[in-house]
Motif scaffolding. Structure first.
Motif, PDB file in Angstrom:
ATOM      1  N   THR A  40       7.886  17.393   4.287  1.00  9.50           N
ATOM      2  CA  THR A  40       8.133  18.028   5.442  1.00  9.50           C
ATOM      3  C   THR A  40       7.039  18.920   5.824  1.00  9.50           C
ATOM      4  OG1 THR A  40       9.298  19.702   4.273  1.00  9.50           O
ATOM      5  CG2 THR A  40      10.548  18.250   5.296  1.00  9.50           C
ATOM      6  N   GLU A  41       6.021  19.144   5.000  1.00 11.20           N
ATOM      7  CA  GLU A  41       4.970  19.943   5.354  1.00 11.20           C
ATOM      8  C   GLU A  41       3.731  19.025   5.713  1.00 11.20           C
ATOM      9  OE1 GLU A  41       7.609  22.920   3.987  1.00 11.20           O
ATOM     10  OE2 GLU A  41       5.612  23.287   4.814  1.00 11.20           O
ATOM     11  N   ASN A  42       2.731  19.870   6.280  1.00  8.35           N
ATOM     12  CA  ASN A  42       1.374  19.336   6.628  1.00  8.35           C
ATOM     13  C   ASN A  42       0.842  18.682   5.313  1.00  8.35           C
ATOM     14  OD1 ASN A  42      -0.949  18.618   7.605  1.00  8.35           O
ATOM     15  ND2 ASN A  42      -1.595  20.518   8.271  1.00  8.35           N
ATOM     16  N   PRO A  43       0.619  17.538   5.398  1.00  8.53           N
ATOM     17  CA  PRO A  43       0.151  17.073   3.937  1.00  8.53           C
ATOM     18  C   PRO A  43      -1.250  17.381   3.533  1.00  8.53           C
ATOM     19  CG  PRO A  43       0.806  15.099   5.471  1.00  8.53           C
ATOM     20  CD  PRO A  43       0.977  16.495   6.144  1.00  8.53           C
ATOM     21  N   SER A  44      -2.204  17.980   4.308  1.00  5.01           N
ATOM     22  CA  SER A  44      -3.316  18.253   3.974  1.00  5.01           C
ATOM     23  C   SER A  44      -3.634  19.685   3.503  1.00  5.01           C
ATOM     24  CB  SER A  44      -4.243  18.038   5.230  1.00  5.01           C
ATOM     25  OG  SER A  44      -3.820  19.118   6.395  1.00  5.01           O
ATOM     26  N   SER A  45      -2.333  20.402   3.830  1.00  6.39           N
ATOM     27  CA  SER A  45      -2.457  21.701   3.187  1.00  6.39           C
ATOM     28  C   SER A  45      -1.651  21.940   2.001  1.00  6.39           C
ATOM     29  CB  SER A  45      -1.806  22.789   4.389  1.00  6.39           C
ATOM     30  OG  SER A  45      -0.592  22.175   4.639  1.00  6.39           O
ATOM     31  N   VAL A  46      -0.782  20.720   1.584  1.00  5.14           N
ATOM     32  CA  VAL A  46       0.033  20.769   0.452  1.00  5.14           C
ATOM     33  C   VAL A  46      -0.334  19.806  -0.664  1.00  5.14           C
ATOM     34  CG1 VAL A  46       2.074  22.025   1.476  1.00  5.14           C
ATOM     35  CG2 VAL A  46       1.849  19.475   1.465  1.00  5.14           C
ATOM     36  N   LEU A  47      -1.071  18.810  -0.351  1.00 11.61           N
ATOM     37  CA  LEU A  47      -1.405  17.874  -1.366  1.00 11.61           C
ATOM     38  C   LEU A  47      -2.689  17.677  -1.817  1.00 11.61           C
ATOM     39  CD1 LEU A  47       0.724  14.716   0.090  1.00 11.61           C
ATOM     40  CD2 LEU A  47       1.289  16.247  -1.764  1.00 11.61           C
ATOM     41  N   LEU A  48      -2.973  17.298  -2.578  1.00  4.67           N
ATOM     42  CA  LEU A  48      -4.687  17.429  -3.386  1.00  4.67           C
ATOM     43  C   LEU A  48      -5.004  16.129  -2.483  1.00  4.67           C
ATOM     44  CD1 LEU A  48      -4.356  17.294  -7.122  1.00  4.67           C
ATOM     45  CD2 LEU A  48      -5.007  19.359  -5.600  1.00  4.67           C
ATOM     46  N   PRO A  49      -6.372  16.612  -1.967  1.00  2.30           N
ATOM     47  CA  PRO A  49      -7.170  15.400  -1.091  1.00  2.30           C
ATOM     48  C   PRO A  49      -7.178  14.266  -1.612  1.00  2.30           C
ATOM     49  CG  PRO A  49      -8.420  17.799  -1.108  1.00  2.30           C
ATOM     50  CD  PRO A  49      -7.276  17.833  -2.204  1.00  2.30           C
ATOM     51  N   THR A  50      -7.526  14.141  -3.103  1.00  5.34           N
ATOM     52  CA  THR A  50      -7.538  12.879  -3.564  1.00  5.34           C
ATOM     53  C   THR A  50      -6.376  11.957  -3.688  1.00  5.34           C
ATOM     54  OG1 THR A  50      -6.858  14.243  -5.554  1.00  5.34           O
ATOM     55  CG2 THR A  50      -9.161  13.491  -5.429  1.00  5.34           C
ATOM     56  N   LEU A  51      -5.248  12.788  -3.621  1.00  6.83           N
ATOM     57  CA  LEU A  51      -3.912  12.043  -3.717  1.00  6.83           C
ATOM     58  C   LEU A  51      -3.790  11.539  -2.134  1.00  6.83           C
ATOM     59  CD1 LEU A  51      -1.462  11.037  -4.830  1.00  6.83           C
ATOM     60  CD2 LEU A  51      -0.278  13.217  -4.182  1.00  6.83           C
ATOM     61  N   ILE A  52      -4.168  12.356  -1.152  1.00  5.18           N
ATOM     62  CA  ILE A  52      -3.859  12.054   0.358  1.00  5.18           C
ATOM     63  C   ILE A  52      -4.835  10.739   0.513  1.00  5.18           C
ATOM     64  CG2 ILE A  52      -4.457  12.704   2.524  1.00  5.18           C
ATOM     65  CD1 ILE A  52      -3.867  15.635   1.885  1.00  5.18           C
ATOM     66  N   ARG A  53      -5.817  10.894  -0.132  1.00  5.19           N
ATOM     67  CA  ARG A  53      -6.797   9.540   0.162  1.00  5.19           C
ATOM     68  C   ARG A  53      -6.216   8.365  -0.194  1.00  5.19           C
ATOM     69  NH1 ARG A  53     -11.190  13.004  -0.837  1.00  5.19           N
ATOM     70  NH2 ARG A  53     -11.392  11.916  -2.920  1.00  5.19           N
ATOM     71  N   ARG A  54      -5.229   8.456  -1.374  1.00  7.09           N
ATOM     72  CA  ARG A  54      -4.795   7.390  -1.790  1.00  7.09           C
ATOM     73  C   ARG A  54      -3.665   6.494  -0.953  1.00  7.09           C
ATOM     74  NH1 ARG A  54      -7.282   3.796  -3.817  1.00  7.09           N
ATOM     75  NH2 ARG A  54      -5.094   2.803  -4.350  1.00  7.09           N
ATOM     76  N   LEU A  79       1.012  -1.095   0.128  1.00  2.00           N
ATOM     77  CA  LEU A  79      -0.103  -0.139  -0.097  1.00  2.00           C
ATOM     78  C   LEU A  79       0.972   1.246   0.075  1.00  2.00           C
ATOM     79  CD1 LEU A  79      -2.464  -1.174   2.704  1.00  2.00           C
ATOM     80  CD2 LEU A  79      -2.841  -1.087   0.473  1.00  2.00           C
ATOM     81  N   PRO A  80       0.253   2.232  -0.656  1.00  2.00           N
ATOM     82  CA  PRO A  80       1.121   3.583  -0.671  1.00  2.00           C
ATOM     83  C   PRO A  80       1.253   4.079   0.917  1.00  2.00           C
ATOM     84  CG  PRO A  80      -0.611   3.688  -2.387  1.00  2.00           C
ATOM     85  CD  PRO A  80      -0.697   2.468  -1.699  1.00  2.00           C
ATOM     86  N   ILE A  81       2.576   4.573   1.036  1.00  5.81           N
ATOM     87  CA  ILE A  81       2.730   5.282   2.483  1.00  5.81           C
ATOM     88  C   ILE A  81       3.250   6.667   2.362  1.00  5.81           C
ATOM     89  CG2 ILE A  81       4.248   4.971   4.463  1.00  5.81           C
ATOM     90  CD1 ILE A  81       4.743   2.231   3.766  1.00  5.81           C
ATOM     91  N   LEU A  82       2.783   7.572   3.167  1.00  4.42           N
ATOM     92  CA  LEU A  82       3.134   8.771   3.180  1.00  4.42           C
ATOM     93  C   LEU A  82       3.879   9.218   4.389  1.00  4.42           C
ATOM     94  CD1 LEU A  82       3.115  11.589   1.834  1.00  4.42           C
ATOM     95  CD2 LEU A  82       0.972  12.164   2.971  1.00  4.42           C
ATOM     96  N   LEU A  83       5.105   9.582   4.347  1.00  2.00           N
ATOM     97  CA  LEU A  83       6.021   9.859   5.596  1.00  2.00           C
ATOM     98  C   LEU A  83       5.948  11.259   5.527  1.00  2.00           C
ATOM     99  CD1 LEU A  83       8.663   7.449   4.572  1.00  2.00           C
ATOM    100  CD2 LEU A  83       6.782   6.885   6.349  1.00  2.00           C
ATOM    101  N   HIS A  84       5.731  11.670   6.842  1.00  2.00           N
ATOM    102  CA  HIS A  84       5.765  13.011   7.326  1.00  2.00           C
ATOM    103  C   HIS A  84       6.735  13.495   8.462  1.00  2.00           C
ATOM    104  CE1 HIS A  84       3.901  16.415   9.830  1.00  2.00           C
ATOM    105  NE2 HIS A  84       4.396  17.002   8.652  1.00  2.00           N
ATOM    106  N   LEU A 111      -2.087   6.790 -11.239  1.00  2.51           N
ATOM    107  CA  LEU A 111      -1.080   5.764 -11.301  1.00  2.51           C
ATOM    108  C   LEU A 111      -1.499   4.808  -9.886  1.00  2.51           C
ATOM    109  CD1 LEU A 111       1.466   4.486 -12.227  1.00  2.51           C
ATOM    110  CD2 LEU A 111       2.690   5.714 -10.675  1.00  2.51           C
ATOM    111  N   LEU A 112      -1.733   5.454  -8.849  1.00  2.00           N
ATOM    112  CA  LEU A 112      -2.018   4.746  -7.736  1.00  2.00           C
ATOM    113  C   LEU A 112      -3.471   4.003  -7.763  1.00  2.00           C
ATOM    114  CD1 LEU A 112      -0.885   7.186  -4.992  1.00  2.00           C
ATOM    115  CD2 LEU A 112       0.335   5.053  -6.011  1.00  2.00           C
ATOM    116  N   ASP A 113      -4.517   4.715  -8.299  1.00  2.00           N
ATOM    117  CA  ASP A 113      -5.750   4.252  -8.218  1.00  2.00           C
ATOM    118  C   ASP A 113      -5.845   3.169  -9.355  1.00  2.00           C
ATOM    119  OD1 ASP A 113      -8.171   4.817  -7.132  1.00  2.00           O
ATOM    120  OD2 ASP A 113      -9.091   5.422  -9.082  1.00  2.00           O
ATOM    121  N   GLN A 114      -5.433   3.284 -10.572  1.00  2.00           N
ATOM    122  CA  GLN A 114      -5.653   2.456 -11.627  1.00  2.00           C
ATOM    123  C   GLN A 114      -4.356   1.825 -12.236  1.00  2.00           C
ATOM    124  OE1 GLN A 114      -7.787   4.765 -14.367  1.00  2.00           O
ATOM    125  NE2 GLN A 114      -9.059   5.442 -12.706  1.00  2.00           N
ATOM    126  N   GLY A 115      -3.239   2.060 -11.681  1.00  2.00           N
ATOM    127  CA  GLY A 115      -1.958   1.396 -12.231  1.00  2.00           C
ATOM    128  C   GLY A 115      -1.839   1.812 -13.604  1.00  2.00           C
TER     129      GLY A 115
END
Lengths: 107, 893
Positions: free
Chosen positions: B239-253, B113-118, B212-216
């Motif tokens: 290094t930033e707060n993800p919710s303020s710099v990334l698109l919500p769709t991407l974060i959800r992935r 699964l995709p991982i986001l490190l902050h 890419l993440l959603d459908q490959g």
């Protein structure tokens, strides 16, 4: 200390030339200190009557002859001193006299 | 700031990407180019700067160099073979839950699964990503088709098109001049793609990533007709707060979002583990044992590390690099990190805490209750083990253990009576303990330390049960008397309180009993040199001290009066007692008037181990001066003595008493009943008659005492110096030391015996005349020949000889001493021959050579003599060369 005869040193070098000068220097300082001393100079050729000396001094250029010196084996009673090269070169009669007196007192 | 640091700082500030030359730096600093160049070279040598060879040489500050090299370099992290312990930081409590989640995500079928490190910069995001990848590769036995692609999105952030092209690939002709290119996504297919600074992706890029993440599925740049597919595991980092710099769709992935704690939020144990890890890594890189000073280790553990783990590692590397370089210069067996190696930020921590506070680094609460010896014991055991692992020496370990004991058992500023008042310690027990310890050990303990001990024993008695412990691993360095006392105390406990202690407990007692270094009472800053005035008469010393004290407003000067009726040995005893009383550990300056008092100081010093310096001819101004100067900080005894005695030069002609006498100094003691009468006049007589020819001899007047008792001062002189003679009115009947009655010296031939004795005991002037070198020969010979030659110009001769001997020396192979003798010999012969030519005075020539076998060096001497002959236009007879050749007969080698 009953005998008050003067000390007798024999100073050896190659031909007896240099040692003559040095002997005079040593003599000079002994007189200054009131020590009664006779220093004779000689070429480093074994001679008779060595046993009349209290100390034999070798100049640095003949220092190595000391090992082959006949008296060193026969008369262990006569102490031998190798003069250090610096005092010899500088004709430092006073330093050599001190070395000699020390050797005598230590032997 | 030293000049060197000044230059270093300027280098850091002024050197840009391309470095700076010495000339440029010198202009900036208004210094001469040569000195700047010298400093830069020093910095380079100390690994505080780098230089790039060329013309002109350019210099770079070292920190930039290491920092920049570090960020690009992947950190090698040794993995352990056991799959259950995949990371070194599984030991880290705060990381454990994170890791478990991450590992689960990594292994989730089919591709993870995709991982986001902050987390803040330097907390180890990219390191964690790579470690996770390594672990998956190990555990699931993936082969080469399991790639790891790492990309920092910040690298192309200025050009979004280029960034996307890099990531997803480019179709030929997508834009002018574009050629077909494979993107990182394609290369990472089937493996792991790590995108650092993922928030730097433009929104369009984030959308593509989502696809890419959603459908490959994804497209290369400029591709319209063809959709490509790739399945990969994405790890993003920001290094930033993800919710303020990334698109919500991407974060959800991102199925898993992990926040890595900054270094300051991690436990000390973890930080220590990191430090140890990095040190081990550096040691491995250098393949040399690495040692770190405890103070430096402490600094690394405590300094404010803004850049987190990454910064910590970089600082460690900086320190290691400096230490390594120093080792290269000094050829030591191991690399040792010293305070001077630490980068500035770390050094600050070093200064702020001079002595490491060894609060237990574990989070488990340290036992505060003094009633539990078991707890204290295990605390100490653990602390000791920790210290040992950290590489503390046994001595340091004991010290820290003692500190811990003192800290745990007795809090600061609590006096013995307060403890008793609080009813914490049984008074009877304290008295019993006092009796059970040898006095000297008891005295060496401060009240606080004694309370520590009492509390511990009290607790032992209260629990009254047997303990089973391994022996304390620190016993090695405790002094035997302390161990003995501990043993005795244990025996007393067994007999009086029927409590038998295991060896480990006895060791602990010994630890409690052993003297603590740097306890408050002996702190150097609180110690002053004590001043003692000792003078003859009923009140003169005391009245001088009184005047001085009232002028100084403090009771600084002590006094001993010595009525003439007092016997010498009671004077000695009295002064010794007073000196013992007034010494604060910094020594005693004794000011005396005359006579035998001068020796007493030394005798007391030998007797008691207290430093004593003696100055004679005491005057009131001297007493005041000495008292005043003891108040100045950093006054040690000898500097005080020098300073007080130098002040009176000019007032008194007599030189201060030499106190730097060595053991070989010759001493004559003059002796009379009091040490003040005949002994003093004898001293003067000897000074006039003997000393001119024996300047090394010291004369010490001594009092013998009335009952012919054994004089402690004479014994002292005999022990400490070469006591050549005692001269006086009473025969002390000493073995080995000749006695001269005073009347004998005054006879006409009296001094002769003494003189002979002195001549005989004369020390050898120079037991080991320093060997001379060939280079010294010319100057020595010149000086000597100046003394004895009449016609020879020594300089000319020596220059000539020097030229000749430089060539011939190797062939002759004689020691420099002998060569020097020969120089003098030949010089004098030349002088005689010159004299013969000028004055006609005949010189006796040596006999012609006897045929006595081959003399290998004969030709060499003939060569030298013929050179000299042409220089001085003389004719040396062949006998000279021959006699010289007999001196140096063996040459072949």
């Amino acid at each position: 200390m009953k005998d008050e005869r003067p000390l007798r040193f024999l100073l050896l070098c190659l031909l007896g030339t240099t040692s003559q000068f040095l002997a005079a220097r040593i003599q000079e300082h002994a007189t200054k200190k009131g020590i009664s001393l006779i220093v004779e100079a000689s070429a480093a050729i074994p001679a008779r009557h060595m046993d009349t000396y209290d100390l034999i001094l070798f100049s640095p250029q003949v220092h190595h002859l000391r090992a082959t010196w006949p008296e060193s084996g026969q008369s262990p009673s006569i102490p031998i001193l190798s003069i250090d090269a610096k005092s010899f070169a500088l004709m430092n009669g006073e330093a050599i006299l001190e070395q000699a007196l020390y050797t005598l007192s230590a032997s | 700031m030293t000049q060197l640091e000044y230059v270093e700082k300027a280098l850091e500030n002024l050197a840009g990407e391309s470095g700076i030359t010495a000339t440029e730096l010198a202009q900036h600093l208004q210094l001469s180019r040569s000195s700047v160049s010298r400093y830069l070279n020093a910095l380079t040598q100390q690994k505080r700067a780098n230089k790039q060879p060329g013309r002109p040489v350019r210099y770079y500050p070292i920190r930039n160099f290491i920092d920049s090299s570090l960020h690009k370099k992947p950190v090698y992290f040794p993995h352990t073979s056991s799959p259950n312990q995949p990371f070194t930081f599984t030991q880290h409590e705060s990381m454990k839950p994170l890791l478990q989640e991450a590992m689960a995500a990594m292994l989730y079928p089919p591709h993870g699964l995709p991982i986001l490190l902050h987390g803040e910069t330097g907390v180890g995001k990219s390191h964690l990503a790579h470690t996770l990848y390594q672990w998956v590769k190990e555990t699931s036995q993936k082969n080469d088709s399991f790639p790891y692609i790492s990309f920092n999105c910040a690298e192309y952030a200025q050009n979004p098109d280029l960034l996307l092209g890099q990531l997803f690939g480019v179709k030929q002709g997508a834009y002018t001049g574009a050629s077909e290119r494979v993107g990182l996504v394609e290369r990472a297919a089937g493996g792991v793609l790590f995108l650092d600074e993922i928030h730097r992706l433009p929104p369009s890029g984030q959308e593509m990533l989502f696809q890419l993440l959603d459908q490959g599925r994804y497209r290369r740049l400029g591709e319209a007709d063809q959709e490509r597919s790739a399945h990969l595991q994405l790890i993003g980092a920001t290094t930033e707060n993800p919710s303020s710099v990334l698109l919500p769709t991407l974060i959800r992935r991102f199925a898993l979002s992990l926040t890595l704690p900054p270094l300051r939020e991690r436990t000390p144990t973890e930080r220590e583990a990191l430090l140890n890890l990095f040190l081990r890594q550096e040691a491995k890189k250098m393949s040399v044992p690495l040692v770190i000073e405890p103070a430096c280790r402490h600094a690394f553990l405590t300094y404010d590390c803004i850049g987190n783990t990454g910064q910590l590692q970089s600082d460690i590397q900086t320190a290691c690099a400096r230490a390594f370089l120093r080792r290269l210069h000094h050829h030591e067996g191991e690399v040792t990190i010293l305070p001077e190696d630490l980068p500035p930020a770390v050094t600050q921590a070093l200064q702020s805490s001079a002595s490491p506070s060894l609060s237990l680094t574990n989070t488990t609460s340290s036992p505060k209750s003094p009633s539990s010896p078991t707890a204290l014991y295990s605390t100490l055991l653990r602390l000791s083990k920790e210290l040992e692992e950290k590489g503390y020496s046994p001595y340091e370990r004991i010290r820290h253990l003692q500190e811990e004991v003192d800290k745990t058992l007795a809090s600061d500023h609590v006096t013995e009576t307060e403890w008793q008042g609080k009813g914490l310690i049984d008074e009877e027990l304290m008295a019993w303990i006092r009796q059970s310890i040898p006095t000297d050990i008891l005295n060496s303990l401060s009240p606080k330390e004694f309370i520590s001990l009492s509390l511990h024993i009290q607790a032992l008695l209260e629990e009254n049960r047997l303990f089973v412990h391994a022996p304390l691993p620190v016993s090695i360095d405790l002094p035997p008397p302390v161990r003995h006392a501990a043993q005795r105390l244990a025996e007393q406990l067994a007999s009086d309180h029927s409590l038998s202690l295991p060896p480990g407990e006895i060791e602990l007692l010994a630890l409690l009993l052993s003297p603590r270094p740097q306890s408050e009472k002996s702190h150097p800053a609180n110690r002053h040199v004590a001043v003692l005035v000792a003078a003859h008469g009923n009140a003169s010393a005391q009245s001088m001290a009184d005047v001085a004290n009232s002028l100084l407003g403090e009771s600084l000067v002590h006094a001993v009066d010595m009525p003439l009726s007092l016997s010498p040995s009671s004077v000695f005893a009295r002064i010794r007692d007073v000196i013992q009383q007034i010494d604060q550990g910094a020594g005693v300056l004794m000011l005396t008037d005359i006579g035998s008092l001068t020796t007493i100081g030394e005798a007391v010093s030998d007797d008691t181990g207290i430093l004593v310096e003696t100055l004679s001819d005491v005057s009131l101004s001297m007493v005041i001066d000495a008292g005043r100067k003891t108040l100045l900080p950093n006054r040690d005894l000898s500097s005080l003595a020098t300073s007080v005695s130098s002040r009176r030069i000019g007032l008194h002609t007599q030189s201060p008493i030499p106190h730097s006498s060595t053991e070989h100094s010759r001493v004559i003691a003059t002796l009379c009943l009091t040490g003040e009468g005949a002994a003093l006049s004898l001293e003067n007589w000897i000074r006039e008659h003997i000393l001119p020819t024996h300047p090394d001899i010291q004369i010490r007047p001594v009092g013998a005492g009335t009952k012919h008792e054994h004089s402690p001062l004479l014994a002292h002189l005999a022990k400490r110096y070469q006591l050549v003679a005692v001269i006086g009115t009473v025969d002390p009947k000493m073995d080995h030391v000749p006695f001269f009655p005073a009347w004998e010296l005054l006879q006409s031939e009296g001094p002769a015996r003494l003189n002979r004795l002195l001549e005989a005991s004369r020390p050898y002037p120079d037991m080991n005349p320093s060997p001379i070198t060939s280079e010294e020969i010319p100057s020595l010979a010149e000086e000597g020949l100046l003394e004895i030659s009449e016609f020879l110009q020594p300089r000319r001769y020596c220059q000539r000889m020097d030229k000749l001997m430089v060539k011939e020396r190797v062939h002759l192979g004689i020691p420099p001493e002998q060569e020097l003798g020969i120089w003098i010999h030949l010089g004098l012969i030349t002088d005689r021959l010159l004299k013969e030519r000028i004055t006609g005075e005949r010189v006796t020539k040596p006999p012609p050579p006897a045929k006595e076998g081959p003399l290998p060096s004969l030709s060499i001497w003939e060569r030298i003599l013929s050179e000299l002959a042409s220089t001085f236009e003389l004719d040396y007879s062949q006998g000279y060369a021959y006699s010289l050749a007999t001196l140096t007969p063996k040459e072949e080698r």
